[in-house]
Design a protein around this motif. Sequence first.
Motif, short mmCIF file in Angstrom:
data_model
loop_
_atom_site.label_atom_id
_atom_site.label_comp_id
_atom_site.label_asym_id
_atom_site.label_seq_id
_atom_site.Cartn_x
_atom_site.Cartn_y
_atom_site.Cartn_z
N GLU A 1 40.27 19.97 41.05
CA GLU A 1 41.16 20.74 40.26
C GLU A 1 42.27 21.33 41.14
N LEU A 2 43.20 21.81 40.54
CA LEU A 2 44.44 22.42 41.01
C LEU A 2 44.28 23.83 40.90
N LEU A 3 44.34 24.60 41.91
CA LEU A 3 44.10 26.08 42.18
C LEU A 3 45.18 26.90 42.22
N LEU A 4 45.11 28.15 42.32
CA LEU A 4 46.26 29.09 42.60
C LEU A 4 45.96 29.83 43.77
N ALA A 5 47.11 30.02 44.75
CA ALA A 5 46.80 30.76 45.88
C ALA A 5 47.79 31.96 45.99
N VAL A 6 47.27 33.27 45.92
CA VAL A 6 48.25 34.49 45.80
C VAL A 6 47.93 35.31 47.14
N PRO A 7 48.90 36.18 47.43
CA PRO A 7 48.45 37.18 48.30
C PRO A 7 47.36 38.23 48.17
N SER A 8 46.59 38.61 48.95
CA SER A 8 45.35 39.47 48.53
C SER A 8 45.75 40.77 48.16
N THR A 9 46.94 41.06 48.27
CA THR A 9 47.49 42.23 47.77
C THR A 9 48.33 41.88 46.41
N HIS A 10 48.49 40.88 45.89
CA HIS A 10 49.06 40.56 44.79
C HIS A 10 48.42 41.27 43.46
N PRO A 11 49.20 41.59 42.37
CA PRO A 11 48.61 42.23 41.14
C PRO A 11 47.48 41.28 40.58
N LEU A 12 47.54 39.91 40.82
CA LEU A 12 46.89 38.98 40.12
C LEU A 12 45.34 38.82 40.95
N ALA A 13 45.38 39.23 42.08
CA ALA A 13 44.35 39.03 43.25
C ALA A 13 43.05 39.26 42.79
N HIS A 14 42.91 40.63 42.03
CA HIS A 14 41.61 41.08 41.80
C HIS A 14 40.93 40.42 40.73
N ARG A 15 41.62 39.43 40.06
CA ARG A 15 40.88 38.62 38.94
C ARG A 15 40.09 37.47 39.36
N ASP A 16 39.02 37.14 38.50
CA ASP A 16 38.26 36.14 38.76
C ASP A 16 39.08 34.72 38.38
#
Length: 295
Positions: free
Chosen positions: A175-190
């Motif tokens: 599966e292809l996943l997404l990597a975002v900064p821990s401080t990114h607005p999307l980071a808190h989502r599952d």
Amino acid sequence: MAVMDLTAVPLVALRVFQEVAERGTLSSAASALGYTQSAVSRQIAALERVVRAPLLDRQRDGVLLTDTGHVLLRHAGLVLAQLDAASRELSGLPATAGTVRLGWFTSAGGTLVPTALAALRRSHPALTVTTREGTTASLVRALRARTVDLAVLTSESPLDDETPALRTKVLDERELLLAVPSTHPLAHRDFVDVADLRGWAWIASPPPGLGVWPGLDERPAVAHMARDWMAKLQLVASGAGITTLPESLAGSVPHGVQVLRVRGSRERHRVVVAWLTLSEPASVVVDALVSGTHP
């Protein structure tokens, strides 16, 4: 129509043409061969006189093969490969000895290729494998030019539209996943939806742009370019942007990176080994690569 005579074509001219076809520019081919650019130009011009047609379409940023060039490359590659095979046989090497030229895209050098090489040193000590790194696009050209025998690639099927089709064997598909900064607005989502990925800055590899979500329905804003996966992830950790990530690397992300799944996505990260013709030594290397990913 008179039949042209190719028997007098020097082998050096065919090797020069093969290198130009792979490298995409006369200057880079000259550098690889240790020739001057004018010497390379003379060899190409001599071939064009023999075939009585242009072999290259010269453009501002390099060269493309003409239809005639594609035909000559296909046959030149076969001739040169057969001569190399004859040299090995005349040297008295066993069938699974000799040299196999293996190309690989950047992240394959992390574990896949070294694991296979280590196994081959134990099981086939008479076999030599030389390797080179490149993008998938450049390695496909190298396979066509027969300057590599095998290539480990990230696969978009088909790899190109030329004939004969490249043969492939899937080594890994995840599966292809997404990597975002821990401080990114999307980071808190599952998980996120593809629509949530619009408008963000991306970190990608040079063409064909590995690192941008394939299903994105807008022209991506690529803020940074890096070939190495870990370099891209360190840029993510610094807050410089977001990038895609194969599932196999999810456990290796640095501090400051959050890994997310994209809901409803069928995007996969597929790794294949590709070839045009498979010699016995090359088939041994393929088996080692497969064993390394499917122990």
